[in-house]
Each structure stands twice: as C-alpha cells, then as structure tokens.
Motif scaffolding. Structure first.
Motif, PDB file in Angstrom:
ATOM      1  N   TYR A  53       0.837  -1.211   0.000  1.00  0.00           N
ATOM      2  CA  TYR A  53       0.000   0.000   0.000  1.00  0.00           C
ATOM      3  C   TYR A  53       0.870   1.258   0.000  1.00  0.00           C
ATOM      4  O   TYR A  53       0.688   2.162  -0.827  1.00  0.00           O
ATOM      5  CB  TYR A  53      -0.913  -0.044   1.225  1.00  0.00           C
ATOM      6  N   GLU A  54       1.834   1.313   0.897  1.00  0.00           N
ATOM      7  CA  GLU A  54       2.704   2.489   0.978  1.00  0.00           C
ATOM      8  C   GLU A  54       3.557   2.634  -0.281  1.00  0.00           C
ATOM      9  O   GLU A  54       3.764   3.745  -0.783  1.00  0.00           O
ATOM     10  CB  GLU A  54       3.592   2.395   2.218  1.00  0.00           C
ATOM     11  N   ARG A  55       4.043   1.498  -0.806  1.00  0.00           N
ATOM     12  CA  ARG A  55       4.874   1.552  -2.002  1.00  0.00           C
ATOM     13  C   ARG A  55       4.073   2.054  -3.209  1.00  0.00           C
ATOM     14  O   ARG A  55       4.566   2.855  -4.010  1.00  0.00           O
ATOM     15  CB  ARG A  55       5.454   0.164  -2.288  1.00  0.00           C
ATOM     16  N   MET A  56       2.823   1.603  -3.323  1.00  0.00           N
ATOM     17  CA  MET A  56       1.986   2.059  -4.437  1.00  0.00           C
ATOM     18  C   MET A  56       1.696   3.551  -4.333  1.00  0.00           C
ATOM     19  O   MET A  56       1.704   4.271  -5.332  1.00  0.00           O
ATOM     20  CB  MET A  56       0.673   1.274  -4.468  1.00  0.00           C
ATOM     21  N   LEU A  57       1.448   4.023  -3.122  1.00  0.00           N
ATOM     22  CA  LEU A  57       1.185   5.449  -2.935  1.00  0.00           C
ATOM     23  C   LEU A  57       2.364   6.296  -3.397  1.00  0.00           C
ATOM     24  O   LEU A  57       2.188   7.355  -4.003  1.00  0.00           O
ATOM     25  CB  LEU A  57       0.897   5.738  -1.460  1.00  0.00           C
ATOM     26  N   LEU A  58       3.570   5.805  -3.115  1.00  0.00           N
ATOM     27  CA  LEU A  58       4.762   6.596  -3.392  1.00  0.00           C
ATOM     28  C   LEU A  58       5.295   6.413  -4.807  1.00  0.00           C
ATOM     29  O   LEU A  58       5.836   7.349  -5.392  1.00  0.00           O
ATOM     30  CB  LEU A  58       5.858   6.240  -2.379  1.00  0.00           C
ATOM     31  N   THR A  59       5.146   5.203  -5.360  1.00  0.00           N
ATOM     32  CA  THR A  59       5.771   4.921  -6.657  1.00  0.00           C
ATOM     33  C   THR A  59       4.781   4.773  -7.808  1.00  0.00           C
ATOM     34  O   THR A  59       5.161   4.945  -8.963  1.00  0.00           O
ATOM     35  CB  THR A  59       6.628   3.640  -6.573  1.00  0.00           C
ATOM     36  N   CYS A  60       3.534   4.436  -7.504  1.00  0.00           N
ATOM     37  CA  CYS A  60       2.530   4.250  -8.566  1.00  0.00           C
ATOM     38  C   CYS A  60       1.253   5.027  -8.243  1.00  0.00           C
ATOM     39  O   CYS A  60       0.163   4.445  -8.170  1.00  0.00           O
ATOM     40  CB  CYS A  60       2.198   2.771  -8.744  1.00  0.00           C
ATOM     41  N   PRO A  61       1.369   6.331  -8.010  1.00  0.00           N
ATOM     42  CA  PRO A  61       0.182   7.091  -7.599  1.00  0.00           C
ATOM     43  C   PRO A  61      -0.940   7.073  -8.625  1.00  0.00           C
ATOM     44  O   PRO A  61      -2.119   7.087  -8.259  1.00  0.00           O
ATOM     45  CB  PRO A  61       0.724   8.511  -7.391  1.00  0.00           C
ATOM     46  N   GLN A  62      -0.587   7.022  -9.925  1.00  0.00           N
ATOM     47  CA  GLN A  62      -1.631   7.030 -10.953  1.00  0.00           C
ATOM     48  C   GLN A  62      -2.494   5.775 -10.873  1.00  0.00           C
ATOM     49  O   GLN A  62      -3.718   5.840 -11.018  1.00  0.00           O
ATOM     50  CB  GLN A  62      -1.010   7.136 -12.359  1.00  0.00           C
ATOM     51  N   ILE A  63      -1.848   4.631 -10.635  1.00  0.00           N
ATOM     52  CA  ILE A  63      -2.590   3.367 -10.538  1.00  0.00           C
ATOM     53  C   ILE A  63      -3.492   3.381  -9.314  1.00  0.00           C
ATOM     54  O   ILE A  63      -4.670   3.015  -9.378  1.00  0.00           O
ATOM     55  CB  ILE A  63      -1.611   2.173 -10.486  1.00  0.00           C
ATOM     56  N   TRP A  64      -2.935   3.823  -8.181  1.00  0.00           N
ATOM     57  CA  TRP A  64      -3.733   3.855  -6.946  1.00  0.00           C
ATOM     58  C   TRP A  64      -4.914   4.807  -7.091  1.00  0.00           C
ATOM     59  O   TRP A  64      -6.032   4.502  -6.676  1.00  0.00           O
ATOM     60  CB  TRP A  64      -2.855   4.274  -5.774  1.00  0.00           C
TER      61      TRP A  64
END
Length: 379
Positions: A53-64
């Motif tokens: 969850y934290e990694r997606m927020l920081l590295t894949c914000p568009q997907i999240w």
C-alpha cells in the motif's frame, strides 16, 4: 444492542474513528467491539499488504488513484471477492452483531460480499473517515452510508441511503490558550505557531517542507509532528524555533493553539482542524482519498491547496502577515464544522436497525433488501 466496528490499521485515522464510535456506543449503555479481520488471520499477509500500500502510494500514484476512483474495475472487484472468500470466517464472525459499522472501505466491500452470499439481514453501514466516500463503500449490501456534510454526493444512487452525519472525531470542550500551550511545551508564545503534520505513518515530505519554512521572512515557531517515520532533520535556524516531536495524543491541544496547519489532507486530521478552526494549507496529499479531501475543502474555501515549494512559502507568508485572511479562513471553516457526528451516526444506525428487527418486510421493500426471514439471521 451489540455493535461491531470494522477497521484496519492502514494509517491511524480509521482506528481513531473506531475508538470514538466505541466510546460513544458504550456511553449509551450499548456494547461494542472493534474488529480487525485483516490483522488476525494472517498477520504476515497483512504486514506485507501495508508495505505494498505504501509503495503504491509513493511509486505508482496514478494506478492507486485510478483504483480508488473506479466503480467498475474488474481487477479491484476480483480482489475484493477473493479477499472476502479468504477471510470469510473472520468476516462472518464480525457480522455477528445487531449492527455493524465499517470505517474502512475495503472491509465495507468485503463485509458486503459475505453478507450478500449468506443472504443475511444484518444492518451494515459504511462510516466515512474522509470528505469523500470511495466506490468500494457503495456495495449493494450496505444499508446506509454515513458521510461528511461537506461531501458532494452526486454519486448517490436512487436506492442508496446516504446520511450526512459527519466524520466521527472527538474534540474536548476544554482548550488551552495559545500562550498556555506554548508555555506548557517550552515554545515562544510571541511567534506564530505553525504545525506540520503528516499523519500517523509519517508519509510526508517533512524535510522539504522544513527547508521551505526556514526561508520564511516571518519568525515563527515550527513544530513538526513526525509520525512513526525515522528521519533526522537539522533544526538550526537563525529566525525560527523548530521542534520535532513524535506523534502524540496532545496533537489536538496543539492544533487548537496553532496559527496555521500544514498537512497532507488526511481525513481525520482535516476534520479535527476544521473543528479547531485553524487555517489549513494542504501540501503533498496522498493520491486518491486525500486528493479528494483537498478538492472538497478547497471547494468550500476552507483550505488552500499549495502544489509547489514556492507556492507553499508564498501562501504561508501571506497568511502570517495578514491576520484578516486568517480570520476569513476561520469563518469558512466554521461553516462546515460538524458537531457530535458519532452521536448522530449511532442514533440513525440504531433507529434503522430497529426497523429491520420489528418491521422486516417494510424494511426489505424500502431498501431493496435481502430475503432471509428474521429467524434465519446468524444470531
């Protein structure tokens, strides 16, 4: 009545809301239990999901962001269905109550899936901890959605029960003056007090914000609430008093004394700031729910969303140099301030649940409901 509150420790806001709901429920001589299904069955899977969850927020914000906003994502729907089967036993146990309140969208959707499969009539409600209710919470098995009064609800369907009850925060009636607060913590009461808060998990560019504020032309007391992150920052400054403190229960006390809050737009923090009538600058909100919080508050002119370091410095100086602008922001905050939200949520949920118990046929017609008779409920 016995009430279960579903929550998950992704950030600290959901658990804060759950605790406030439980406190309100027990004050009314009902019983309540906070249930964390995701954290009990497979702790290692839960911890891994937090990191993802934290990694997606920081590295894949568009997907999240896309996932959070989508109401027709096949992948997200598949994930929810799979999780509801994986945690079915835990969710079934969580549904063993007279009323179920869910403060986390994923758990709301999972509980809705299990309730629908089992064809149970258990009253299930979503309680929003943001100024935006994600599509995950709009499950057809949810009896009602409690949202902020400030939230735009154009997404509401004809057969959905949406209650603008507010976000369930707790703010004590007792408050320290700014001078009392500053003297208590050893800060100068003669300088503007700026709080920087990045939430319980500390996902916020503290060092960048600190460097920007060091260059302010107005001498200030700058207090960084550091969350649980481990980082080091040079607090030395010729003009400013800079303090770094860990996340503390005294945050609300400090918030009420502050002249300005700089934060990333976590729902509970925003609701507490609105209630405290402290001018808000939103900086670096997380994709999805926090961006929606920022949009909502700026739409009501209750906060300023600054999107660059230069804009953060400029807007901060403008507010500190012009007390009239601060007072205007406070007046707009007052307009969307919500009182006794947990009390309102409990009252409506109990009344709705009583209709389910004593007028099941009418209730099912009104809510496009489920067709198990009262005797077939799991308790």
């Amino acid at each position: 009545m016995h009430i279960h509150i579903l929550t998950a420790s992704y950030g600290s806001g959901h658990n804060q809301a759950a605790m406030q709901l439980k406190k309100t429920i027990t004050a009314h001589n009902d019983t309540a239990a906070i249930v964390k299904p995701l954290e009990t069955k497979i702790p290692s899977l839960y911890e891994m999901s937090k990191k993802v969850y934290e990694r997606m927020l920081l590295t894949c914000p568009q997907i999240w962001r896309k996932w959070m906003q989508s109401s027709h994502s096949a992948l997200l729907s598949t994930i929810v269905t799979c999780l509801s089967f994986l945690y079915q036993k835990q969710i079934e146990q969580a549904l063993q109550a007279d009323i179920v309140l869910s403060v986390h969208p994923l758990l709301t959707a999972m509980a809705g899936e299990v309730k629908q499969r089992k064809k149970w009539d258990i009253p299930l409600y979503s309680v929003s901890t943001d100024y935006w209710t994600p599509p995950l919470s709009h499950h057809s098995a949810v009896n009602g959605l409690f949202v902020s009064e400030a939230e735009e609800t154009s997404w509401k369907k004809v057969d959905q029960m949406v209650y603008p009850a507010g976000i369930p925060i707790h703010m004590s009636d007792y408050r320290l003056s700014k001078k009392e607060c500053c003297l208590k913590y050893g800060w100068s009461p003669n300088k503007p007090l700026i709080l920087i808060s990045g939430g319980g998990d500390g996902i916020f560019p503290y060092q960048e914000a600190g460097d920007i504020l060091k260059s302010l032309c107005v001498p200030a007391t700058i207090v960084m609430i550091s969350g649980r992150g481990n980082w080091v920052y040079d607090t030395a400054s010729d003009n400013h008093d800079i303090h770094i403190i860990p996340f503390t229960r005294d945050f609300k006390e400090m918030l009420r004394a502050a002249d300005l809050l700089i934060s990333k737009a976590g729902g509970m923090t925003m609701a507490e700031a609105v209630h405290s009538e402290v001018p808000i600058l939103i900086y670096a909100p997380l994709p999805g729910h926090e961006e929606h919080n920022a949009h909502c508050l700026t739409k009501h002119q209750a906060a300023v969303w600054v999107k660059s370091p230069s804009e953060l410095k400029k807007t901060t100086e403008e507010l500190l140099l012009h007390p009239l602008k601060q007072e205007q922001m406070k007046r707009r905050l007052r307009r969307i301030r919500e009182e006794n939200s947990a009390e309102v949520i409990l009252s409506i949920a109990k009344n709705d649940a009583l209709q389910t118990m004593f007028q099941p046929h009418v209730y099912r017609q009104q809510h496009n409901g489920y067709h198990k008779q009262e005797s077939e409920r799991p308790f």
